[in-house]
Design a protein around this motif. Structure first.
Motif, short mmCIF file in Angstrom:
data_model
loop_
_atom_site.label_atom_id
_atom_site.label_comp_id
_atom_site.label_asym_id
_atom_site.label_seq_id
_atom_site.Cartn_x
_atom_site.Cartn_y
_atom_site.Cartn_z
N UNK A 99 2.30 14.90 31.92
CA UNK A 99 2.26 15.06 30.47
C UNK A 99 1.11 14.27 29.83
N UNK A 100 -0.04 14.27 30.50
CA UNK A 100 -1.19 13.56 29.96
C UNK A 100 -2.01 14.43 29.01
N UNK A 101 -1.75 15.73 28.99
CA UNK A 101 -2.41 16.61 28.03
C UNK A 101 -1.79 16.38 26.65
N UNK A 102 -2.55 16.57 25.62
CA UNK A 102 -2.07 16.29 24.26
C UNK A 102 -1.17 17.38 23.69
N UNK A 103 -1.03 18.48 24.41
CA UNK A 103 -0.25 19.60 23.90
C UNK A 103 0.58 20.19 25.03
N UNK A 104 1.90 20.19 24.90
CA UNK A 104 2.77 20.70 25.95
C UNK A 104 2.48 22.16 26.28
N UNK A 105 2.18 22.95 25.27
CA UNK A 105 1.99 24.39 25.47
C UNK A 105 0.78 24.71 26.34
N UNK A 106 -0.24 23.86 26.30
CA UNK A 106 -1.46 24.15 27.06
C UNK A 106 -1.23 24.02 28.56
N UNK A 148 4.36 24.53 29.30
CA UNK A 148 5.72 24.16 28.87
C UNK A 148 6.03 24.80 27.53
N UNK A 149 7.31 25.02 27.26
CA UNK A 149 7.72 25.52 25.95
C UNK A 149 8.95 24.75 25.49
N UNK A 150 9.10 24.64 24.18
CA UNK A 150 10.25 23.95 23.60
C UNK A 150 11.01 24.94 22.74
N UNK A 151 12.33 24.91 22.86
CA UNK A 151 13.19 25.84 22.13
C UNK A 151 14.28 25.06 21.42
N UNK A 152 14.38 25.23 20.09
CA UNK A 152 15.41 24.57 19.31
C UNK A 152 16.64 25.47 19.27
N UNK A 153 17.67 25.13 20.01
CA UNK A 153 18.90 25.92 20.06
C UNK A 153 19.77 25.65 18.84
N UNK A 154 19.84 24.41 18.42
CA UNK A 154 20.54 24.01 17.19
C UNK A 154 19.63 23.06 16.43
N UNK A 192 8.10 17.05 22.03
CA UNK A 192 6.68 16.84 21.77
C UNK A 192 6.09 15.98 22.87
N UNK A 193 4.78 15.88 22.86
CA UNK A 193 4.09 15.04 23.82
C UNK A 193 3.79 13.71 23.17
N UNK A 194 4.01 12.62 23.89
CA UNK A 194 3.69 11.28 23.40
C UNK A 194 2.79 10.57 24.38
N UNK A 195 2.20 9.46 23.94
CA UNK A 195 1.31 8.71 24.81
C UNK A 195 1.32 7.24 24.40
N UNK A 196 1.27 6.37 25.38
CA UNK A 196 1.16 4.94 25.15
C UNK A 196 0.28 4.35 26.24
N UNK A 197 -0.76 3.63 25.84
CA UNK A 197 -1.71 3.06 26.81
C UNK A 197 -2.26 4.12 27.76
N UNK A 198 -2.60 5.28 27.21
CA UNK A 198 -3.16 6.40 27.97
C UNK A 198 -2.20 6.99 29.00
N UNK A 199 -0.92 6.75 28.84
CA UNK A 199 0.10 7.33 29.71
C UNK A 199 0.92 8.32 28.91
N UNK A 200 0.86 9.60 29.28
CA UNK A 200 1.57 10.63 28.54
C UNK A 200 2.98 10.83 29.03
N UNK A 201 3.81 11.43 28.19
CA UNK A 201 5.19 11.76 28.51
C UNK A 201 5.67 12.80 27.51
N UNK A 202 6.74 13.53 27.88
CA UNK A 202 7.40 14.43 26.95
C UNK A 202 8.52 13.65 26.28
N UNK A 203 8.75 13.89 24.99
CA UNK A 203 9.75 13.10 24.27
C UNK A 203 10.53 13.97 23.29
#
Length: 197
Positions: free
Chosen positions: A42-49, A52-58, A64-75
């Motif tokens: 998850x080091x890319x700034x956009x999950x879709x690129x 990955x896809x995100x779906x809001x069921x409710x 979204x994608x997050x980053x701290x100290x150049x380490x990415x993650x999905x959040x």
């Protein structure tokens, strides 16, 4: 004066929440494998690129994608959503399960220390009939893994354990499902995803 101090503490806590990550990718020991067929840090700034896809069921909140100290993650967090419940899915790119045998999944997840309600959860599902578009027409099977709870130390990754996917054939998608209620002021992070055999 006391109110101003409380507001200042809350503000500092929220800044720490936004800027914090669990651990760097280089700190992760990924299980040994013959071959890794899918890897995501998850080091890319956009999950879709990265497919990955995100779906809001409710509700309306998405991963979204997050980053701290150049380490990415999905959040995901329901914080300030204004909605009593949010259920959101983070769906992987497709994995071809016919090109090899003995596939396994490994990832890490954490909670930020503000998850204080047992109604808030993170779960893992897989599907072999999802077409990449019609979420509601697909069958999703819940899969067990080791996950962080409200009692898990904040910002510390929990290893999922080795999840056996070898019985699935065709095209497989896996997905992280998070439920957040109005009492959820924090969230979950996912990182260091590997599919290997």
């Amino acid at each position: 004066m006391k109110t101003m101090k409380c507001n200042a503490v809350l503000f500092v806590s929220m800044i720490a929440l936004v800027l914090s990550s669990c651990t760097k990718d280089s700190d992760v020991e990924v299980p040994s494998a013959k071959k890794t067929i899918f890897a995501e840090n998850f080091d890319d700034s956009n999950l879709a690129t990265t497919g990955w896809s995100s779906f809001a069921q409710i509700g309306t909140k998405l991963w979204s994608q997050g980053s701290y100290n150049n380490d990415g993650y999905a959040q995901f967090s329901s914080y300030q959503s204004g909605q009593p419940v949010n259920v959101s899915w983070l769906i992987s790119p497709p994995i071809n399960m016919d090109a090899q045998e003995g596939e396994k999944l490994f990832f890490q997840s954490c909670q930020d220390g503000f998850v204080r309600n047992i109604d808030n959860s993170i779960e893992l599902y897989v599907s072999t009939d999802y077409d990449g578009v019609s979420f509601n027409n697909a069958g999703w099977e819940k899969v067990s893994f080791t996950f962080p709870t409200q009692n898990t130390k904040k910002y510390v990754y929990v290893d999922s354990g080795i999840i056996d996917l070898s019985s699935y054939r065709g095209t497989l998608y896996f997905a992280f499902k998070v439920k957040g209620t109005s009492s959820l002021t924090g969230g979950y992070q996912v990182d260091n995803v590997r599919v290997f055999y």
